[in-house]
Motif scaffolding. Sequence first.
Motif, PDB file in Angstrom:
ATOM      1  N   ALA A 104       0.831  -1.206   0.000  1.00 21.93           N
ATOM      2  CA  ALA A 104       0.000   0.000   0.000  1.00 21.93           C
ATOM      3  C   ALA A 104       0.866   1.257   0.000  1.00 21.93           C
ATOM      4  O   ALA A 104       0.574   2.226  -0.710  1.00 21.93           O
ATOM      5  CB  ALA A 104      -0.932  -0.010   1.212  1.00 21.93           C
ATOM      6  N   LEU A 105       1.937   1.256   0.790  1.00 24.43           N
ATOM      7  CA  LEU A 105       2.836   2.414   0.840  1.00 24.43           C
ATOM      8  C   LEU A 105       3.508   2.639  -0.510  1.00 24.43           C
ATOM      9  O   LEU A 105       3.725   3.780  -0.929  1.00 24.43           O
ATOM     10  CB  LEU A 105       3.885   2.220   1.940  1.00 24.43           C
ATOM     11  CG  LEU A 105       3.390   2.346   3.382  1.00 24.43           C
ATOM     12  CD1 LEU A 105       4.479   1.919   4.373  1.00 24.43           C
ATOM     13  CD2 LEU A 105       2.953   3.771   3.699  1.00 24.43           C
ATOM     14  N   GLU A 106       3.854   1.536  -1.192  1.00 29.62           N
ATOM     15  CA  GLU A 106       4.458   1.664  -2.525  1.00 29.62           C
ATOM     16  C   GLU A 106       3.486   2.320  -3.498  1.00 29.62           C
ATOM     17  O   GLU A 106       3.847   3.226  -4.245  1.00 29.62           O
ATOM     18  CB  GLU A 106       4.831   0.270  -3.055  1.00 29.62           C
ATOM     19  CG  GLU A 106       6.267  -0.118  -2.790  1.00 29.62           C
ATOM     20  CD  GLU A 106       6.606  -1.457  -3.425  1.00 29.62           C
ATOM     21  OE1 GLU A 106       6.344  -1.631  -4.644  1.00 29.62           O
ATOM     22  OE2 GLU A 106       7.118  -2.315  -2.700  1.00 29.62           O
ATOM     23  N   ASP A 107       2.242   1.846  -3.447  1.00 29.83           N
ATOM     24  CA  ASP A 107       1.237   2.425  -4.346  1.00 29.83           C
ATOM     25  C   ASP A 107       0.992   3.891  -4.040  1.00 29.83           C
ATOM     26  O   ASP A 107       0.662   4.682  -4.927  1.00 29.83           O
ATOM     27  CB  ASP A 107      -0.085   1.652  -4.230  1.00 29.83           C
ATOM     28  CG  ASP A 107       0.018   0.245  -4.800  1.00 29.83           C
ATOM     29  OD1 ASP A 107       1.017  -0.025  -5.489  1.00 29.83           O
ATOM     30  OD2 ASP A 107      -0.895  -0.568  -4.535  1.00 29.83           O
ATOM     31  N   MET A 108       1.149   4.261  -2.767  1.00 25.94           N
ATOM     32  CA  MET A 108       0.929   5.659  -2.368  1.00 25.94           C
ATOM     33  C   MET A 108       2.143   6.530  -2.639  1.00 25.94           C
ATOM     34  O   MET A 108       2.061   7.755  -2.579  1.00 25.94           O
ATOM     35  CB  MET A 108       0.594   5.714  -0.872  1.00 25.94           C
ATOM     36  CG  MET A 108      -0.735   5.068  -0.517  1.00 25.94           C
ATOM     37  SD  MET A 108      -0.818   4.576   1.224  1.00 25.94           S
ATOM     38  CE  MET A 108      -0.569   6.149   2.016  1.00 25.94           C
ATOM     39  N   GLY A 109       3.267   5.904  -2.917  1.00 25.56           N
ATOM     40  CA  GLY A 109       4.481   6.672  -3.129  1.00 25.56           C
ATOM     41  C   GLY A 109       5.044   7.285  -1.870  1.00 25.56           C
ATOM     42  O   GLY A 109       5.718   8.314  -1.913  1.00 25.56           O
ATOM     43  N   VAL A 110       4.794   6.644  -0.716  1.00 25.36           N
ATOM     44  CA  VAL A 110       5.268   7.165   0.573  1.00 25.36           C
ATOM     45  C   VAL A 110       6.503   6.393   0.998  1.00 25.36           C
ATOM     46  O   VAL A 110       6.526   5.159   0.961  1.00 25.36           O
ATOM     47  CB  VAL A 110       4.169   7.031   1.651  1.00 25.36           C
ATOM     48  CG1 VAL A 110       4.704   7.450   3.013  1.00 25.36           C
ATOM     49  CG2 VAL A 110       2.969   7.875   1.271  1.00 25.36           C
ATOM     50  N   VAL A 111       7.526   7.132   1.385  1.00 24.45           N
ATOM     51  CA  VAL A 111       8.768   6.509   1.856  1.00 24.45           C
ATOM     52  C   VAL A 111       8.924   6.791   3.349  1.00 24.45           C
ATOM     53  O   VAL A 111       8.858   7.944   3.782  1.00 24.45           O
ATOM     54  CB  VAL A 111       9.997   7.059   1.087  1.00 24.45           C
ATOM     55  CG1 VAL A 111      11.280   6.411   1.608  1.00 24.45           C
ATOM     56  CG2 VAL A 111       9.834   6.806  -0.406  1.00 24.45           C
ATOM     57  N   LEU A 112       9.109   5.733   4.141  1.00 27.56           N
ATOM     58  CA  LEU A 112       9.299   5.868   5.589  1.00 27.56           C
ATOM     59  C   LEU A 112      10.643   5.274   5.974  1.00 27.56           C
ATOM     60  O   LEU A 112      11.114   4.318   5.331  1.00 27.56           O
ATOM     61  CB  LEU A 112       8.191   5.129   6.351  1.00 27.56           C
ATOM     62  CG  LEU A 112       6.748   5.583   6.122  1.00 27.56           C
ATOM     63  CD1 LEU A 112       5.805   4.675   6.912  1.00 27.56           C
ATOM     64  CD2 LEU A 112       6.564   7.029   6.547  1.00 27.56           C
ATOM     65  N   ASN A 113      11.241   5.840   7.020  1.00 33.12           N
ATOM     66  CA  ASN A 113      12.472   5.239   7.520  1.00 33.12           C
ATOM     67  C   ASN A 113      12.146   3.974   8.320  1.00 33.12           C
ATOM     68  O   ASN A 113      10.980   3.666   8.573  1.00 33.12           O
ATOM     69  CB  ASN A 113      13.294   6.228   8.347  1.00 33.12           C
ATOM     70  CG  ASN A 113      12.551   6.708   9.586  1.00 33.12           C
ATOM     71  OD1 ASN A 113      11.834   5.937  10.230  1.00 33.12           O
ATOM     72  ND2 ASN A 113      12.717   7.985   9.917  1.00 33.12           N
ATOM     73  N   ARG A 114      13.176   3.251   8.744  1.00 35.92           N
ATOM     74  CA  ARG A 114      12.967   1.963   9.400  1.00 35.92           C
ATOM     75  C   ARG A 114      12.172   2.104  10.699  1.00 35.92           C
ATOM     76  O   ARG A 114      11.268   1.322  10.984  1.00 35.92           O
ATOM     77  CB  ARG A 114      14.324   1.317   9.691  1.00 35.92           C
ATOM     78  CG  ARG A 114      14.199  -0.058  10.342  1.00 35.92           C
ATOM     79  CD  ARG A 114      15.546  -0.683  10.604  1.00 35.92           C
ATOM     80  NE  ARG A 114      16.258  -0.945   9.356  1.00 35.92           N
ATOM     81  CZ  ARG A 114      17.497  -1.457   9.312  1.00 35.92           C
ATOM     82  NH1 ARG A 114      18.132  -1.747  10.423  1.00 35.92           N
ATOM     83  NH2 ARG A 114      18.087  -1.679   8.149  1.00 35.92           N
TER      84      ARG A 114
END
Length: 484
Positions: A104-114
């Motif tokens: 889901a995060l990939e589809d949203m284009g959101v990048v989060l740190n670890r």
Amino acid sequence: MFSKYKKGGDNPAAPNPKLQSIDGGAPAATPAPATPASMRKPMATQKVPAQAAPADKEKKRKERLSELKLELHKALLENLNLGALEGASEQDLRAEIIAISSEALEDMGVVLNREERSTLNQDLYDEVTGLGPLEPLLKDESVNDILVNGPQQVFVERAGRLELTDTTFKDEKHLLRIIDKIVSAVGRRVDESNPYVDARLQDGSRFNAMVPPIAVDGSLVSIRKFKKEKLAVDDLVNFGAFTEEMAAYLQAAVATRLNIIVSGGTGSGKTTTLNALSSFIDNDERILTIEDTAELQLQQTHVGRMESRPANVEGKGAVSQRDCLRNALRMRPDRIIVGETRGEEVIDMLQAMNTGHDGSMTTIHANSARDGVSRLENMIAMAGIEMPLKAVRSQISSAVNLIVQASRLQDGSRRMVSITEVTGMEGEVISMQEVFRYQRVGLTPDNKIIGHFTATGIRSHFSERFRMWGYDLPASIFEPFAAE
């Protein structure tokens, strides 16, 4: 991917247009600022009276994670087969949540740190399997009470002090969803027609909730956490709740089967004290416990536990403490322990104490031993029993032998502030004598109570009884002493 627990259908990661609207954290996204800003504004105004304004950057980060969590939770609900998850292991479920959230995060284009990704996945796991934002507080051993005043204000009690936490719910709907999850698990419901509910969590913690329109500023939730390890008498002595001399006296009182009432205010340690006193009961006695919410943790071999039950949705099936108590009298108990006496069951409790069930114990809400006796009188009156006041007091004086007063002081510490014996009647008044008390001396600059325990100098009315049962207490423990 993650087909084992995934629902059928070809919409794997929730509607993309909706998910794209929360891309406020991704630096490359251009339309994002408008939507998150409008979502954050009302939350910020609600937070202001509850807590000091945090660093702006940290606040935006938390809001962004909160928005992401909400959307990802929707994606999980749409994709996970919740029925199949009931038999899934924790490891499998965590792996499934990580897979779905990553896609889901990939589809949203959101990048989060670890760290952010780990926090988000843990929050999602708590939402699916536990009580969402409350789960970390329930796991925190230092927290005694959790108090929720609407979605933006969560307090906890630690060491007798209330603290505001940074735990929040997304909105009132989020909070109501958690409340409904708790009450539906025990076959109850809460809504506008039935706006308050009592329940017990899986770990034994007491849960109470009240929802709008009765709760004006958002749903109110109170959780009294269940202590997995009970405090022994030695622990309470080490914590300064009472002294070795008082412990020796209480051991003699319990062992010689005096009827004891533990009195005190809310959160003063009444149940903890009752648990500690019960440790002095012999292992060969049959004990029956009756509670609204099972909290007592007796260690004896022969213990029968009963819990009252409220009415169901149709208003039927209620089993009160009085019903349990009446039935307990037919079950050949040596002692009866009632978790808290607060109503008409007081009649049966006093009857039991007067008719061969010596050594029974209960707790009541009262601010002093004398107030405790008055409370008993009031409860008898509320039960609709028409008796002359002198007869009521005579019944109480012959049934109750000892009143132990517990109190939570202004610095949050809990003390056994008084041990009072009921010695009989003088005319129409119940006569009492205080044997031990907590003497307050002053206050330190950081608002800590200065004081000490002392005997009053009055020899116990039950000294001869103690001696006959083999508990010959030395006269020195009844002699007053000054602070060291």
